[in-house]
Design a protein around this motif. Structure first.
Motif, PDB file in Angstrom:
ATOM      1  N   LYS A  77       0.840  -1.198   0.000  1.00 13.55           N
ATOM      2  CA  LYS A  77       0.000   0.000   0.000  1.00 13.55           C
ATOM      3  C   LYS A  77       0.880   1.254   0.000  1.00 13.55           C
ATOM      4  O   LYS A  77       0.570   2.235  -0.685  1.00 13.55           O
ATOM      5  CB  LYS A  77      -0.952  -0.021   1.201  1.00 13.55           C
ATOM      6  CG  LYS A  77      -2.164   0.826   1.010  1.00 13.55           C
ATOM      7  CD  LYS A  77      -2.983   0.373  -0.197  1.00 13.55           C
ATOM      8  CE  LYS A  77      -4.198   1.237  -0.378  1.00 13.55           C
ATOM      9  NZ  LYS A  77      -4.950   0.911  -1.588  1.00 13.55           N
ATOM     10  N   HIS A 129       1.969   1.761  -3.466  1.00 11.66           N
ATOM     11  CA  HIS A 129       0.803   2.240  -4.208  1.00 11.66           C
ATOM     12  C   HIS A 129       0.666   3.758  -4.080  1.00 11.66           C
ATOM     13  O   HIS A 129       0.359   4.450  -5.044  1.00 11.66           O
ATOM     14  CB  HIS A 129      -0.426   1.506  -3.666  1.00 11.66           C
ATOM     15  CG  HIS A 129      -1.747   2.003  -4.128  1.00 11.66           C
ATOM     16  ND1 HIS A 129      -2.337   1.585  -5.298  1.00 11.66           N
ATOM     17  CD2 HIS A 129      -2.620   2.874  -3.558  1.00 11.66           C
ATOM     18  CE1 HIS A 129      -3.510   2.172  -5.437  1.00 11.66           C
ATOM     19  NE2 HIS A 129      -3.708   2.960  -4.392  1.00 11.66           N
ATOM     20  N   ASP A 187      -2.984  -2.750  -5.943  1.00 11.85           N
ATOM     21  CA  ASP A 187      -4.146  -2.963  -5.075  1.00 11.85           C
ATOM     22  C   ASP A 187      -4.637  -4.412  -5.021  1.00 11.85           C
ATOM     23  O   ASP A 187      -4.937  -4.905  -3.924  1.00 11.85           O
ATOM     24  CB  ASP A 187      -5.285  -2.013  -5.431  1.00 11.85           C
ATOM     25  CG  ASP A 187      -5.246  -0.746  -4.592  1.00 11.85           C
ATOM     26  OD1 ASP A 187      -4.556  -0.728  -3.556  1.00 11.85           O
ATOM     27  OD2 ASP A 187      -5.918   0.232  -4.972  1.00 11.85           O
TER      28      ASP A 187
END
Length: 184
Positions: free
Chosen positions: A37, A40, A56
């Motif tokens: 994450k 990301h 994701d």
């Protein structure tokens, strides 16, 4: 105090041994989904959107792996520890060290992360063969998905000749910073 039961057909000692092994796996998965994450949110550059959207599904599946492992620990009669402190206690690796950086830098670093995670899962697969083939089967399925994700990452690092540039970049790299710097 821990439970006084385990899976039928396993001794309490086997249950504790497998639960302890799975606890380390739980911490690895919790750390990995947070790291994914983080990537990301921090990846930038021309291929940003493809990588941003590729990460994701990896996050969601690894979170599911953590849940499966935690539930298996509970079924074995132990108490899964999913706290930040448990991650730190079980951690044998350094925290992911890149912030905002290019696609190539993050993917080279992530390839190195996956090297460690996949190697650890494969070790756990070997260690669960005798005491608990059900846990082993779960880990085999998880390893297959992790190896597929690493392939996705490596596809971005491969050149037109089929050479995996991260192998060259990561050769001798022991940290994400080293791998990222070589990929830049």
């Amino acid at each position: 105090m821990g439970a006084k039961f385990t899976i039928p057909g396993m001794t309490p000692e086997q249950g504790r041994t497998v639960a302890d092994l799975l606890q380390k796996q739980l911490s690895t998965y919790n750390d990995l989904h947070l790291t994914l994450k983080h990537i990301h949110w921090n990846v930038v550059g021309p291929n940003f959107i493809g990588v941003h959207e590729m990460i994701d599904p990896q996050v969601e599946l690894v979170r599911g792996f953590a849940d499966d492992v935690a539930e298996r620990i509970a079924a074995l009669g132990a108490s899964p520890q999913g706290t930040p402190g448990a991650i730190l206690k079980d951690r044998t690796w350094d925290d992911y060290s890149l912030g905002r950086d290019t696609v190539q830098a993050h993917l080279a670093a992530l390839d190195l992360v996956y090297d460690g995670v996949v190697a650890d899962v494969r070790t756990a697969i070997a260690e669960t063969e005798e005491p608990d083939p059900v846990t082993q089967d779960m880990l085999i399925g998880q390893a297959a998905a992790l190896e597929k994700f690493q392939w996705f990452v490596r596809a971005h690092l491969e050149n037109a000749s089929g050479v995996l540039q991260s192998d060259e970049a990561n050769e001798g790299s022991s940290t994400e910073q080293d791998a990222a710097g070589a990929a830049r």
